[in-house]
Design an enzyme around this catalytic site. Structure first.
Site, short mmCIF file in Angstrom:
data_model
loop_
_atom_site.label_atom_id
_atom_site.label_comp_id
_atom_site.label_asym_id
_atom_site.label_seq_id
_atom_site.Cartn_x
_atom_site.Cartn_y
_atom_site.Cartn_z
CD GLU A 125 45.67 39.64 23.41
OE1 GLU A 125 46.32 38.64 23.11
OE2 GLU A 125 44.85 40.17 22.63
CB CYS A 176 42.42 49.31 23.17
SG CYS A 176 40.91 48.35 23.26
CB CYS A 217 32.54 39.44 28.22
SG CYS A 217 31.38 40.83 28.21
CB CYS A 259 27.98 40.51 21.97
SG CYS A 259 27.48 41.74 23.20
CB CYS A 270 31.99 39.74 20.96
SG CYS A 270 33.45 40.22 21.91
CD GLU A 330 29.47 46.78 29.56
OE1 GLU A 330 29.48 46.65 28.32
OE2 GLU A 330 29.49 47.90 30.10
CG LEU A 337 22.58 51.34 18.53
CD1 LEU A 337 21.80 51.20 19.83
CD2 LEU A 337 22.29 52.68 17.87
CG HIS A 338 26.90 46.41 17.69
ND1 HIS A 338 27.94 47.10 17.11
CD2 HIS A 338 27.37 45.98 18.90
CE1 HIS A 338 28.99 47.07 17.92
NE2 HIS A 338 28.67 46.41 19.00
CB CYS A 355 37.53 45.47 17.13
SG CYS A 355 37.10 46.86 18.01
N1 SAH Z 1 31.64 45.54 26.44
C1 SAH Z 1 31.98 46.81 25.87
C2 SAH Z 1 33.42 46.91 25.40
C3 SAH Z 1 33.93 45.76 24.61
S1 SAH Z 1 34.36 45.64 23.00
C4 SAH Z 1 31.05 47.11 24.72
O1 SAH Z 1 30.24 46.27 24.38
O2 SAH Z 1 31.08 48.22 24.21
C5 SAH Z 1 34.61 47.07 22.12
C6 SAH Z 1 33.86 47.08 20.79
O3 SAH Z 1 34.27 46.04 19.88
C7 SAH Z 1 32.36 46.92 20.99
O4 SAH Z 1 31.67 47.85 20.21
C8 SAH Z 1 32.15 45.52 20.45
O5 SAH Z 1 30.81 45.33 20.10
C9 SAH Z 1 33.13 45.46 19.30
N2 SAH Z 1 33.40 44.11 18.81
C10 SAH Z 1 33.37 42.96 19.50
N3 SAH Z 1 33.67 41.92 18.71
C11 SAH Z 1 33.90 42.41 17.49
C12 SAH Z 1 34.29 41.82 16.25
N4 SAH Z 1 34.48 40.53 16.12
N5 SAH Z 1 34.45 42.65 15.19
C13 SAH Z 1 34.31 43.98 15.34
N6 SAH Z 1 33.94 44.59 16.48
C14 SAH Z 1 33.75 43.81 17.55
#
Ligand code: SAH
Length: 369
Positions: free
Chosen positions: A96, A109, A116, A120, A123, A170, A224-225, A343
């Protein structure tokens, strides 16, 4: 006649690869710019139209190459102006692409992989596992498709002002294809976006961050998270390989010699997990000596997740602490919610739904796969 699979897809080639290609054919290197212009600026997908290229060369191109675009299978528009395209890249795989209009910019985007490998925990893409890397053609094809659908032209008004590699996958684990696609995004003979308006988002593949700096120094966003290794390992397992201190060192190297640039740190707000004032203060410490912006992302729930999003009040307290420490902090608005374009909702959710409808209610009850 050659089959389509044997032909070179010109969408796979950035300027450098096109120049090599034409030079090997005994042609002048400037053919690369001509082809880039025809394909990416004028949206031409046949050789007939390329009037500044001789008939003989067009015939040769026709025989050995093709301009093969990924196929758009669905397009949706949200009430808030967000648009989403579901793009089939082969028989079994789709990705998408989402366009997010804002007052001062329009952001596309883009996805870099089908699925992936990083797993994570918050995600939805992780739920479908990893299928494959996208080719350069499939990555730049997403911009090609959206550019045309939105009516952008190189000299006219352009709705896409920014690209973020923040869709599925990624990007730094599909390094070569992503870099080639970004080269096409920033090439003046193609989309002509400035490097600052192309952002690659990574979970923190440290050696690849260093390589990126050398070959295509676009804007960087880092997911970072969490402010400490123990918590980050739970959310982003890649942290076991590249812990926070190493990641921050790579970020500092990325900005070395470019005084006015900043790295965006993404931080998903998970209720009761990473959202307390203590976490906010620790985050400030982690970012103390890096030119940084902070992007707080309200968690977007998806089926079978155990996480919930922090409340707006909690997000505000968190944000105030980080802002008071002098860091520009933005709370990302959830956009395109009504079309599952937010996201972490890309395709994962579409696939979940398809799977559920294909396998019936019993399969739906099986939970995480
Ligand atoms: N792999 C890359 C890009 C992918 S996602 C990365 O990790 O940066 C883009 C962003 O969306 C990342 O910051 C990811 O952590 C975030 N993301 C993924 N799932 C999400 C969710 N359920 N709610 C909010 N953000 C999310």
């Amino acid at each position: 006649m050659q089959t389509s699979a044997a032909k070179i897809n010109l969408l796979d080639l950035d300027r450098q690869s096109l120049e090599v290609f034409f030079t090997q054919w005994g042609e002048k290197a400037f053919r690369a710019s001509q082809v880039l212009q025809w394909v990416h600026q004028r949206g031409v997908d046949n050789f007939e139209a390329m009037s500044n290229i001789s008939k003989a060369l067009r015939t040769r191109l026709e025989e050995a190459t093709e301009i093969r675009l990924p196929e758009v299978v669905m397009e949706q528009a949200s009430r808030d102006g967000t648009r989403k395209w579901l793009i089939r890249v082969d028989g079994g795989n789709s990705v998408e692409t989402v366009f997010i209009p804002e007052d001062d910019r329009g952001t596309l985007c883009i996805s870099s992989q089908v699925g992936c490998t990083l797993n994570c925990s918050f995600c939805s893409t992780a739920q479908q596992g990893f299928n494959r890397n996208l080719s350069t053609a499939e990555i730049i094809g997403q911009l090609f498709v959206a550019y045309r659908a939105l009516g952008d032209t190189p000299k006219g008004e352009r709705r896409i002002s920014n690209v973020v590699m923040m869709g599925m996958g990624e990007p730094l684990l599909n390094f070569d294809n992503v870099v080639k696609a970004m080269n096409i995004m920033i090439d003046d003979f193609a989309y002509g976006l400035s490097k600052r308006r192309v952002t690659l988002s990574t979970a923190g593949v440290v050696p690849a961050i260093d390589r990126l700096r050398e070959v295509c120094h676009v804007s960087l966003a880092v997911s970072l998270h969490a402010p400490d290794d123990a918590l980050r390992e739970q959310l982003v397992p890649l942290n076991k390989k590249y812990p926070i201190a190493e990641l921050m060192a790579a970020c500092r190297r990325y900005l070395d010699g470019v005084p006015h640039r900043k790295i965006t740190f993404e931080y998903v707000m998970l209720a009761g997990i990473n959202d307390t004032p203590k976490h906010a203060r620790e985050l400030v410490k982690v970012l103390a000596d890096i030119p940084a912006k902070v992007n707080l992302i309200p968690f977007n729930p998806f089926p079978n997740t155990s996480y919930t999003c922090s409340s707006p009040e909690v997000i505000k307290v968190f944000r105030d602490i980080v802002t008071r420490a002098g860091l520009v902090t933005v709370t990302r608005k959830t956009r395109g919610d009504d079309i599952d374009a937010a996201c972490g909702q890309l395709v994962g959710r579409v696939m979940d739904r398809t799977r559920r409808s294909q396998r019936g209610a019993a399969a739906g009850a099986r939970g995480l796969e």
